[in-house]
Design an enzyme around this catalytic site. Structure first.
Site, PDB file in Angstrom:
ATOM      1  N   GLU A 194       0.823  -1.208   0.000  1.00 42.33           N
ATOM      2  CA  GLU A 194       0.000   0.000   0.000  1.00 42.33           C
ATOM      3  C   GLU A 194       0.862   1.265   0.000  1.00 42.33           C
ATOM      4  O   GLU A 194       1.638   1.476   0.942  1.00 42.33           O
ATOM      5  CB  GLU A 194      -0.910   0.029   1.231  1.00 42.33           C
ATOM      6  CG  GLU A 194      -1.789   1.270   1.299  1.00 42.33           C
ATOM      7  CD  GLU A 194      -2.610   1.348   2.568  1.00 42.33           C
ATOM      8  OE1 GLU A 194      -3.589   2.102   2.590  1.00 42.33           O
ATOM      9  OE2 GLU A 194      -2.255   0.664   3.551  1.00 42.33           O
ATOM     10  N   ASP A 254      -5.976   2.654  -1.438  1.00 44.37           N
ATOM     11  CA  ASP A 254      -6.684   3.460  -0.448  1.00 44.37           C
ATOM     12  C   ASP A 254      -7.061   4.789  -1.094  1.00 44.37           C
ATOM     13  O   ASP A 254      -6.184   5.600  -1.418  1.00 44.37           O
ATOM     14  CB  ASP A 254      -5.804   3.673   0.780  1.00 44.37           C
ATOM     15  CG  ASP A 254      -6.563   4.301   1.940  1.00 44.37           C
ATOM     16  OD1 ASP A 254      -7.419   5.173   1.697  1.00 44.37           O
ATOM     17  OD2 ASP A 254      -6.302   3.915   3.098  1.00 44.37           O
ATOM     18  N   GLN A 270      -9.766   0.645   0.083  1.00 43.65           N
ATOM     19  CA  GLN A 270     -10.182   1.337   1.300  1.00 43.65           C
ATOM     20  C   GLN A 270     -10.596   2.765   0.962  1.00 43.65           C
ATOM     21  O   GLN A 270     -10.300   3.266  -0.124  1.00 43.65           O
ATOM     22  CB  GLN A 270      -9.041   1.361   2.322  1.00 43.65           C
ATOM     23  CG  GLN A 270      -8.639  -0.015   2.808  1.00 43.65           C
ATOM     24  CD  GLN A 270      -7.441   0.032   3.740  1.00 43.65           C
ATOM     25  OE1 GLN A 270      -6.548   0.871   3.585  1.00 43.65           O
ATOM     26  NE2 GLN A 270      -7.384  -0.883   4.687  1.00 43.65           N
ATOM     27  N   GLU A 290     -11.697   2.729   6.296  1.00 45.13           N
ATOM     28  CA  GLU A 290     -10.565   3.037   7.168  1.00 45.13           C
ATOM     29  C   GLU A 290     -10.498   4.544   7.405  1.00 45.13           C
ATOM     30  O   GLU A 290      -9.634   5.234   6.866  1.00 45.13           O
ATOM     31  CB  GLU A 290      -9.253   2.531   6.563  1.00 45.13           C
ATOM     32  CG  GLU A 290      -8.126   2.527   7.597  1.00 45.13           C
ATOM     33  CD  GLU A 290      -6.781   2.150   6.994  1.00 45.13           C
ATOM     34  OE1 GLU A 290      -6.076   1.348   7.619  1.00 45.13           O
ATOM     35  OE2 GLU A 290      -6.441   2.664   5.915  1.00 45.13           O
TER      36      GLU A 290
END
Length: 239
Positions: A122, A157, A183, A219
């Site tokens: 990530e 993300d 996310q 998140e």
């Protein structure tokens, strides 16, 4: 952690994920997952010495023994709770030696994980994670291609991409073939959906249009009870 899993089930979530569950026996987590019927999407490898600022080990030259121990631990825990993925945290480093260490440790992780579990990497934005080795999706794509393992995927993300690169929808379209988990949070404060610079409605619509069917990871940070932040689920939840 059992209480958190049960609360997620009561709130209507379709799955859960966790960061570093290692202080909770895996059997207790597995029991809570079985009780609620929720799958565990993923967990992270340990960060190392957090007190000294470490944020992962896999890209730190000379720390291969510790990095691989953390990978083994995470994969063992993931197997015990049937987690779909393990996020291998790179850590704060830079340069060719860091990339070589990261690549070698990811090859190790992918081989150890086998075909039924995903290894994730990530990119983290430099404001929240200054000095983190992996900070852009293009960099991640190059590393994934270089490792060449079918079970190595990108953790996309929307918050980090929105802060660092922008054009979240464009990046989703370009990277979907290598994405293994998604996310989201509001940009730029990482709060719940419904405010800020990134309109998550069109983002969620595009994710669905691209054929993504795995639950997304919420998140985000809250300033009060998590239950008070869930109004977005009535508006944005995908059917």
């Amino acid at each position: 952690m059992r209480d958190a899993i049960c609360a997620a089930a009561r709130a209507g979530f379709d799955a859960v994920e966790c960061h570093w569950p290692y202080n909770t026996p895996a059997a207790d987590v597995a029991a809570a997952l079985a009780e609620t019927g929720l799958p565990m999407l993923g967990l992270n490898t340990r960060r190392g010495n957090v007190a000294s600022g470490e944020n992962g080990l896999a890209a730190l030259p000379g720390r291969e023994v510790e990095a691989r121990a953390a990978i083994d631990e995470a994969l063992s825990y993931a197997e015990a709770v049937d987690a779909r993925a393990v996020h291998v945290m790179a850590g704060c480093a830079e340069g060719a030696a860091a990339e070589a260490a990261f690549t070698a440790n990811l090859r190790y992780a992918c081989e150890r994980a086998g075909p039924n579990r995903i290894i994730l990497i990530e990119p983290l934005n430099p404001w929240d994670a200054p000095g983190y080795f992996l900070n852009r999706t293009g960099q991640a794509a190059e590393i994934i291609a270089g490792v060449g393992a079918s079970n190595l995927k990108l953790m996309f993300d929307c918050y980090h991409v929105g802060r660092t690169e922008g054009d979240v929808i464009g990046r989703l379209r370009a990277l979907m073939p290598i994405i293994g988990h998604i996310q989201f949070a509001s940009v730029p404060d990482r709060g719940p959906p419904g405010h800020g610079e990134l309109d998550l409605g069109p983002v969620f619509a595009e994710i669905s249009a691209l054929g993504w069917i795995v639950p997304l990871g919420a998140e985000y940070k809250v300033t009060g009870p998590t239950s008070d932040s869930l109004g977005w689920m009535q508006v944005l939840r995908r059917n």
